[in-house]
Design a protein around this motif. Structure first.
Motif, PDB file in Angstrom:
ATOM      1  N   LYS A   1      -4.933 -15.689   9.823  1.00 42.30           N
ATOM      2  CA  LYS A   1      -3.622 -15.300   9.277  1.00 42.30           C
ATOM      3  C   LYS A   1      -3.862 -14.755   7.867  1.00 42.30           C
ATOM      4  CE  LYS A   1      -1.118 -18.774  11.875  1.00 42.30           C
ATOM      5  NZ  LYS A   1      -0.511 -20.120  11.853  1.00 42.30           N
ATOM      6  N   ALA A   2      -4.179 -13.467   7.779  1.00 46.01           N
ATOM      7  CA  ALA A   2      -4.493 -12.871   6.468  1.00 46.01           C
ATOM      8  C   ALA A   2      -3.259 -12.909   5.580  1.00 46.01           C
ATOM      9  CB  ALA A   2      -4.999 -11.448   6.647  1.00 46.01           C
ATOM     10  N   LEU A   3      -2.078 -12.614   6.144  1.00 44.47           N
ATOM     11  CA  LEU A   3      -0.805 -12.781   5.439  1.00 44.47           C
ATOM     12  C   LEU A   3       0.097 -13.591   6.359  1.00 44.47           C
ATOM     13  CD1 LEU A   3      -0.158  -9.155   4.082  1.00 44.47           C
ATOM     14  CD2 LEU A   3      -1.104 -11.112   2.826  1.00 44.47           C
TER      15      LEU A   3
ATOM     16  N   LYS B   1      -5.301 -10.919  -0.574  1.00 41.53           N
ATOM     17  CA  LYS B   1      -4.898  -9.963  -1.609  1.00 41.53           C
ATOM     18  C   LYS B   1      -5.089  -8.510  -1.156  1.00 41.53           C
ATOM     19  CE  LYS B   1      -7.854 -11.633  -4.598  1.00 41.53           C
ATOM     20  NZ  LYS B   1      -8.503 -12.676  -3.772  1.00 41.53           N
ATOM     21  N   THR B   2      -6.280  -8.214  -0.659  1.00 40.50           N
ATOM     22  CA  THR B   2      -6.548  -6.831  -0.246  1.00 40.50           C
ATOM     23  C   THR B   2      -5.687  -6.456   0.961  1.00 40.50           C
ATOM     24  OG1 THR B   2      -8.784  -6.902  -1.153  1.00 40.50           O
ATOM     25  CG2 THR B   2      -8.368  -5.243   0.539  1.00 40.50           C
ATOM     26  N   THR B   3      -5.480  -7.401   1.853  1.00 36.16           N
ATOM     27  CA  THR B   3      -4.617  -7.125   3.014  1.00 36.16           C
ATOM     28  C   THR B   3      -3.202  -6.774   2.538  1.00 36.16           C
ATOM     29  OG1 THR B   3      -5.931  -8.705   4.279  1.00 36.16           O
ATOM     30  CG2 THR B   3      -3.802  -8.053   5.222  1.00 36.16           C
TER      31      THR B   3
ATOM     32  N   GLY C   1      -8.796   0.962  -5.122  1.00 36.83           N
ATOM     33  CA  GLY C   1      -9.209  -0.083  -4.182  1.00 36.83           C
ATOM     34  C   GLY C   1     -10.263  -0.999  -4.778  1.00 36.83           C
ATOM     35  N   GLN C   2     -10.544  -2.065  -4.036  1.00 33.08           N
ATOM     36  CA  GLN C   2     -11.526  -3.049  -4.503  1.00 33.08           C
ATOM     37  C   GLN C   2     -12.917  -2.426  -4.549  1.00 33.08           C
ATOM     38  OE1 GLN C   2     -11.336  -6.667  -2.258  1.00 33.08           O
ATOM     39  NE2 GLN C   2     -12.700  -7.766  -3.637  1.00 33.08           N
ATOM     40  N   TYR C   3     -13.172  -1.502  -3.632  1.00 28.75           N
ATOM     41  CA  TYR C   3     -14.491  -0.882  -3.593  1.00 28.75           C
ATOM     42  C   TYR C   3     -14.331   0.582  -3.989  1.00 28.75           C
ATOM     43  CZ  TYR C   3     -15.054  -5.193  -1.158  1.00 28.75           C
ATOM     44  OH  TYR C   3     -15.022  -6.521  -0.860  1.00 28.75           O
TER      45      TYR C   3
ATOM     46  N   ASP D   1      -6.652  -3.136  -7.076  1.00 30.53           N
ATOM     47  CA  ASP D   1      -7.227  -4.268  -6.353  1.00 30.53           C
ATOM     48  C   ASP D   1      -8.533  -4.670  -7.048  1.00 30.53           C
ATOM     49  OD1 ASP D   1      -7.629  -6.227  -4.475  1.00 30.53           O
ATOM     50  OD2 ASP D   1      -8.129  -4.858  -2.822  1.00 30.53           O
ATOM     51  N   GLU D   2      -8.486  -5.764  -7.783  1.00 30.12           N
ATOM     52  CA  GLU D   2      -9.632  -6.248  -8.574  1.00 30.12           C
ATOM     53  C   GLU D   2     -10.294  -5.108  -9.360  1.00 30.12           C
ATOM     54  OE1 GLU D   2     -12.167  -9.154  -6.898  1.00 30.12           O
ATOM     55  OE2 GLU D   2     -10.698  -9.830  -5.443  1.00 30.12           O
ATOM     56  N   PRO D   3      -9.532  -4.497 -10.281  1.00 33.82           N
ATOM     57  CA  PRO D   3     -10.015  -3.274 -10.934  1.00 33.82           C
ATOM     58  C   PRO D   3     -11.224  -3.462 -11.831  1.00 33.82           C
ATOM     59  CG  PRO D   3      -8.035  -4.052 -12.012  1.00 33.82           C
ATOM     60  CD  PRO D   3      -8.204  -4.884 -10.771  1.00 33.82           C
TER      61      PRO D   3
HETATM   62  N1  LIG Z   1     -10.176  -5.748   9.024  1.00 35.98           N
HETATM   63  C1  LIG Z   1     -10.267  -7.072   9.172  1.00 35.98           C
HETATM   64  N2  LIG Z   1     -10.623  -7.633  10.327  1.00 35.98           N
HETATM   65  C2  LIG Z   1     -10.679  -8.972  10.485  1.00 35.98           C
HETATM   66  N3  LIG Z   1     -10.395  -9.857   9.506  1.00 35.98           N
HETATM   67  C3  LIG Z   1     -10.032  -9.365   8.327  1.00 35.98           C
HETATM   68  C4  LIG Z   1      -9.941  -7.948   8.078  1.00 35.98           C
HETATM   69  N4  LIG Z   1      -9.555  -7.766   6.800  1.00 35.98           N
HETATM   70  C5  LIG Z   1      -9.415  -9.001   6.270  1.00 35.98           C
HETATM   71  N5  LIG Z   1      -9.696  -9.952   7.180  1.00 35.98           N
HETATM   72  C6  LIG Z   1      -9.595 -11.414   6.943  1.00 35.98           C
HETATM   73  O1  LIG Z   1      -8.345 -11.696   6.384  1.00 35.98           O
HETATM   74  C7  LIG Z   1      -8.453 -12.653   5.337  1.00 35.98           C
HETATM   75  C8  LIG Z   1      -7.912 -12.074   4.055  1.00 35.98           C
HETATM   76  O2  LIG Z   1      -8.799 -11.063   3.596  1.00 35.98           O
HETATM   77  P1  LIG Z   1      -8.559 -10.192   2.316  1.00 35.98           P
HETATM   78  O3  LIG Z   1      -9.622  -9.169   2.251  1.00 35.98           O
HETATM   79  O4  LIG Z   1      -7.157  -9.719   2.316  1.00 35.98           O
HETATM   80  O5  LIG Z   1      -8.757 -11.284   1.165  1.00 35.98           O
HETATM   81  P2  LIG Z   1      -8.869 -11.083  -0.413  1.00 35.98           P
HETATM   82  O6  LIG Z   1      -7.901 -12.030  -1.023  1.00 35.98           O
HETATM   83  O7  LIG Z   1      -8.747  -9.658  -0.753  1.00 35.98           O
HETATM   84  O8  LIG Z   1     -10.348 -11.602  -0.703  1.00 35.98           O
HETATM   85  P3  LIG Z   1     -11.411 -11.132  -1.843  1.00 35.98           P
HETATM   86  O9  LIG Z   1     -11.024 -11.877  -3.073  1.00 35.98           O
HETATM   87  O10 LIG Z   1     -12.709 -11.623  -1.301  1.00 35.98           O
HETATM   88  O11 LIG Z   1     -11.331  -9.658  -1.966  1.00 35.98           O
HETATM   89  C9  LIG Z   1      -9.912 -13.056   5.296  1.00 35.98           C
HETATM   90  O12 LIG Z   1     -10.081 -14.215   6.062  1.00 35.98           O
HETATM   91  C10 LIG Z   1     -10.625 -11.876   5.924  1.00 35.98           C
HETATM   92  O13 LIG Z   1     -11.819 -12.291   6.545  1.00 35.98           O
END
Ligand SMILES: Nc1ncnc2c1ncn2[C@@H]1O[C@H](COP(=O)(O)OP(=O)(O)OP(=O)(O)O)[C@@H](O)[C@H]1O
Ligand SMILES: [Mg+2]
Length: 343
Positions: free
Chosen positions: A31-33, A56-58, A96-98, A173-175
């Motif tokens: 559950k990413a969000l 966050k990135t999601t 973006g983060q990357y 995203d994490e600039p």
């Molecule tokens: N394309 C994807 N396919 C499968 N799982 C994903 C995908 N993108 C993100 N996830 C999962 O969703 C969750 C949230 O990921 P996300 O990248 O949004 O976290 P984040 O807060 O940005 O982390 P970070 O601080 O490492 O950048 C994680 O468990 C990640 O593994």
């Protein structure tokens, strides 16, 4: 857990640039969000904090139309992320983060190309590229291939790229992850400048210091859920409250001061503490009235005070207290806030 979510007697002010309600995005079992609500008011910076994998990135990807949410709603500049993706994309910028620049192209070529992708004429794309190179101090490196840029130069080029279309809302995203402190400061200056020009920013970060510097409000997410939100100082106050630090001219006064406060019932529930190595008395403060009464009593008893002030817990302490883990940034400096109190 303490209920840290915003209370109704403290509604946000001003029109919303970003409005997210019940946003859900699952990747298989993950559950990413998991039902995220958040608001960003126009012209402000919202800091989204959370440990690795928090979502966050999601969130940024959903708000940029790069990922379609499974449920919930999100509006950016009034446009629906699901129903109006084209209009929405025209109002946003994304760093973006990357790093997302083309390695083989020069800084100038990268910016020119993005300008053309955004439908600028050749002339306008050239002008805008040069303007932004100048602004992000990249003019000297304009003709160098991006692969030869330092990390800081790349980040600045990324920021410049996200500004080409004059976005009203910018996602960062994490600039500054991986940047040295000096370069980080340069990026912060640029972000602050954009905000002063009216841009709304949603910033994800793991650096508490970055959140303190840039954001007026914070949303902390963990495992796809909002676990706290509010103004920086509100969060600090709700987690730890204020502490009054009193330094008498003579350390031998410390026990007497502590006793006086205790007898008057002015030292809070936990009681005051003497920190003898520092030569100060620490008094937990629950209200402005208590603060005034403490200072008044010490003055009335004739203690000579060399220094006094209140401080809030650092954002690192707040983060630790609400997520149960330390922020993962290795070099974030716990910033103590001190506000002077008139005796
Ligand atoms: N394309 C994807 N396919 C499968 N799982 C994903 C995908 N993108 C993100 N996830 C999962 O969703 C969750 C949230 O990921 P996300 O990248 O949004 O976290 P984040 O807060 O940005 O982390 P970070 O601080 O490492 O950048 C994680 O468990 C990640 O593994
Ligand atoms: Mg991320």
């Amino acid at each position: 857990m303490v209920d840290m979510t915003r209370t109704d007697n403290n509604p946000p002010q001003g029109p919303l640039a970003v409005e997210v309600r019940g946003l859900v995005k699952h990747y298989g079992e993950t559950k990413a969000l998991d039902g995220v609500d958040l608001d960003v008011r126009e012209g402000t910076v919202l800091g989204v904090l959370g440990p690795n994998g928090a979502g966050k990135t999601t969130l940024v990807r959903c708000l940029s139309t790069l990922v379609i949410p499974d449920a919930g709603t999100a509006f950016v500049a009034g446009y629906d992320v699901v129903r109006q993706p084209r209009q929405l994309r025209r109002t946003i910028g994304l760093t973006g983060q990357y790093a997302s620049v083309d390695e083989k192209l020069s800084g100038r070529e990268n910016l020119y190309m993005i300008g053309r992708l955004l439908d600028l004429s050749r002339k306008d794309a050239r002008t805008r590229a040069d303007e932004l190179l100048e602004r992000f101090s990249l003019t000297d490196a304009a003709k160098k291939a991006a692969m030869h840029y330092s990390g800081g130069m790349r980040r600045r080029l990324d920021l410049a790229a996200s500004m080409i279309g004059h976005p009203a809302v910018l996602y960062l995203d994490e600039p500054t992850t991986g940047l040295d402190p000096r370069t980080r400061n340069e990026v912060w200056d640029e972000v602050q400048r954009m905000v002063s020009e009216g841009v709304t920013v949603l910033l994800t970060t793991q650096y508490m210091e970055e959140a303190e510097q840039l954001a007026s409000e914070l949303t902390v997410i963990d495992k796809g859920k909002v676990i706290a939100s509010g103004k920086v100082d509100e969060l600090k106050a709700r987690v730890g409250g204020r502490t009054l630090k009193v330094r008498p001219v003579s350390v031998s006064d410390l026990p007497g001061m502590a006793r006086s406060l205790s007898e008057a019932g002015l030292d809070g529930v936990a009681g005051s503490q003497i920190a003898s190595e520092e030569g100060v008395l620490l008094v937990p403060i629950l209200s402005d009235e208590q603060l005034t009464a403490v200072v008044g009593l010490l003055a009335a008893r004739g203690y000579a005070i060399a220094d006094l002030g209140t401080y809030l817990p650092s954002l690192d302490e707040v983060f630790l207290s609400i997520t149960g883990q330390k922020p993962s940034a290795p070099d974030s400096v716990p910033a103590q806030q001190t506000e002077e109190v008139a005796a």
